[in-house]
Scaffold this motif. Structure first.
Motif, short mmCIF file in Angstrom:
data_model
loop_
_atom_site.label_atom_id
_atom_site.label_comp_id
_atom_site.label_asym_id
_atom_site.label_seq_id
_atom_site.Cartn_x
_atom_site.Cartn_y
_atom_site.Cartn_z
N VAL A 3 33.06 42.75 50.90
CA VAL A 3 32.48 43.66 49.92
C VAL A 3 32.90 43.07 48.30
O VAL A 3 33.80 42.41 48.29
N LEU A 4 31.94 43.21 47.52
CA LEU A 4 32.05 42.83 46.15
C LEU A 4 32.60 44.03 45.22
O LEU A 4 32.10 44.95 45.13
N ILE A 5 33.91 43.80 44.94
CA ILE A 5 34.93 45.03 44.06
C ILE A 5 35.32 44.59 42.91
O ILE A 5 35.85 43.35 42.72
N ARG A 6 34.96 45.34 41.89
CA ARG A 6 35.32 44.93 40.67
C ARG A 6 36.17 45.88 40.01
O ARG A 6 36.17 47.11 40.45
N ASP A 7 37.13 45.40 38.97
CA ASP A 7 37.81 46.61 38.17
C ASP A 7 37.14 46.84 36.77
O ASP A 7 36.20 46.15 36.44
N SER A 8 38.13 47.63 36.13
CA SER A 8 37.30 48.04 34.94
C SER A 8 37.45 46.77 34.09
O SER A 8 36.75 46.99 32.88
N ASN A 9 37.91 45.68 34.05
CA ASN A 9 37.84 44.61 33.10
C ASN A 9 36.71 43.72 33.74
O ASN A 9 36.75 42.44 33.10
N ASP A 10 36.01 43.98 34.64
CA ASP A 10 34.89 42.98 35.13
C ASP A 10 35.34 41.92 35.76
O ASP A 10 34.77 40.81 35.83
N SER A 11 36.36 42.10 36.39
CA SER A 11 37.08 41.21 37.14
C SER A 11 36.67 41.35 38.69
O SER A 11 36.54 42.54 39.13
N PHE A 12 36.97 40.43 39.71
CA PHE A 12 36.38 40.65 40.85
C PHE A 12 37.60 40.70 41.86
O PHE A 12 38.63 39.66 41.67
N LEU A 13 37.77 41.39 42.86
CA LEU A 13 38.86 41.24 43.75
C LEU A 13 38.56 40.37 44.87
O LEU A 13 37.52 39.96 45.61
N LEU A 14 39.57 39.37 44.89
CA LEU A 14 39.61 38.37 46.01
C LEU A 14 40.92 38.39 46.70
O LEU A 14 41.81 38.94 46.39
N VAL A 15 40.75 37.90 48.02
CA VAL A 15 42.13 37.88 48.91
C VAL A 15 42.37 36.64 49.54
O VAL A 15 41.36 35.66 49.62
N ASN A 16 43.49 36.47 49.70
CA ASN A 16 43.96 35.18 50.19
C ASN A 16 44.30 35.15 51.71
O ASN A 16 45.58 35.54 52.07
N PRO A 17 43.53 34.81 52.61
CA PRO A 17 43.71 34.78 54.00
C PRO A 17 44.83 33.69 54.44
O PRO A 17 45.00 32.83 53.89
N THR A 18 45.55 34.30 55.42
CA THR A 18 46.73 33.34 55.93
C THR A 18 46.17 32.34 57.04
O THR A 18 47.07 31.27 57.24
N TYR A 19 45.07 32.73 57.65
CA TYR A 19 44.43 31.72 58.64
C TYR A 19 43.51 30.66 57.88
O TYR A 19 42.88 29.89 58.78
N LEU B 268 47.01 47.63 44.81
CA LEU B 268 46.67 47.02 46.05
C LEU B 268 47.46 45.69 46.47
O LEU B 268 47.81 44.95 45.68
N TYR B 269 47.64 45.61 47.71
CA TYR B 269 48.53 44.65 48.21
C TYR B 269 48.14 44.52 49.80
O TYR B 269 47.51 45.39 50.44
N PRO B 270 48.27 43.46 50.38
CA PRO B 270 48.07 43.21 51.75
C PRO B 270 48.79 44.22 52.83
O PRO B 270 49.81 44.28 52.57
N HIS B 271 48.30 44.73 53.63
CA HIS B 271 48.53 45.61 54.58
C HIS B 271 48.75 45.09 56.01
O HIS B 271 49.12 45.87 56.77
N ASP B 272 48.20 43.91 56.19
CA ASP B 272 48.50 43.14 57.49
C ASP B 272 48.67 41.78 57.22
O ASP B 272 48.52 41.24 56.20
N SER B 273 49.01 41.06 58.35
CA SER B 273 49.54 39.52 58.16
C SER B 273 48.36 38.66 58.20
O SER B 273 48.43 37.31 57.77
N GLU B 274 47.15 39.24 58.12
CA GLU B 274 45.91 38.45 58.00
C GLU B 274 45.96 38.01 56.37
O GLU B 274 45.16 36.67 56.26
N LEU B 275 46.43 38.73 55.35
CA LEU B 275 46.54 38.26 53.90
C LEU B 275 47.70 38.12 53.50
O LEU B 275 48.62 38.75 53.78
N SER B 276 47.74 36.91 52.49
CA SER B 276 49.12 36.66 51.88
C SER B 276 49.12 37.45 50.53
O SER B 276 50.15 37.63 49.98
N GLU B 277 47.96 37.50 49.83
CA GLU B 277 47.91 38.10 48.59
C GLU B 277 46.49 38.58 48.14
O GLU B 277 45.53 38.15 48.76
N VAL B 278 46.51 39.37 47.07
CA VAL B 278 45.21 39.82 46.38
C VAL B 278 45.32 39.44 44.98
O VAL B 278 46.24 39.51 44.40
N ALA B 279 43.99 39.55 44.36
CA ALA B 279 44.08 39.14 42.87
C ALA B 279 42.74 39.37 42.28
O ALA B 279 41.46 39.41 43.15
N PHE B 280 42.69 40.04 41.14
CA PHE B 280 41.30 40.30 40.56
C PHE B 280 41.25 39.11 39.59
O PHE B 280 42.16 38.78 38.75
#
Length: 170
Positions: A31-47, A118-130
């Motif tokens: 899913v391509l998710i943006r914030d109001s600053n036109d930044s994109f949500l990325l996630v950092n997988p642990t695997y 937003l923050y990781p809710h399970d062990s598959e992600l270590s962090e999120v960032a826009f």
């Protein structure tokens, strides 16, 4: 001899045999998710080593859009209404993996309060960032970078992109 559809049990068995011989595709749904600053949500997988778009793999017989929504809920506690389909990418077999179909859906723009909470809710992600468009391109692995760029173009012109290995076919 092939059974005719007049014998339902034989017909079902014939179809089941054909189905068992057909290829199965792995399905990824991001899913391509943006914030109001036109930044994109990325996630950092642990695997795996690189950042990713939010989403993940579909389960058996699960529609791609449902898989994307489920993954957002499981990994980020996020429930949103998906917009249109932006990208379909056929990915050839590589390493130990068979081929796959990778989808990117439009997740729209979320407000600042929601984005910052937003923050990781399970062990598959270590962090999120826009991240900005340029920073997103540097954090994603090359194949996904091409898919991401195609999704951003689809957002701007409203045209679905179909790719092979991240390269536009039409």
């Amino acid at each position: 001899m092939n059974p005719l559809p007049v014998d339902p049990a034989d017909w079902h068995a014939y179809l089941a045999e054909g189905n068992a011989k057909q290829a199965r595709k792995r399905v990824a749904a991001d899913v391509l998710i943006r914030d109001s600053n036109d930044s994109f949500l990325l996630v950092n997988p642990t695997y795996k080593p690189d950042w990713d778009l939010p989403g993940g793999m579909a389960e058996a017989n699960e529609p791609p859009d449902v898989a994307a929504s489920r993954e957002l809920s499981e990994e980020l506690g996020l429930t949103i209404k998906l917009g249109g389909l932006l990208v379909v990418d056929w990915v050839e077999p590589h390493g130990p993996w068979d081929d796959q179909l990778a989808f990117i859906f439009d997740g729209g723009v979320i407000d600042t309060d929601r984005a910052t909470s937003l923050y990781p809710h399970d062990s598959e992600l270590s962090e999120v960032a826009f991240t900005s468009y340029e920073e997103s391109r540097t954090r994603l692995r090359p194949r996904l970078t091409h898919r991401f760029e195609a999704a951003v173009r689809a957002l701007s012109d409203g045209k679905l992109r179909y790719l092979h290995n991240g390269i536009s076919v039409w």
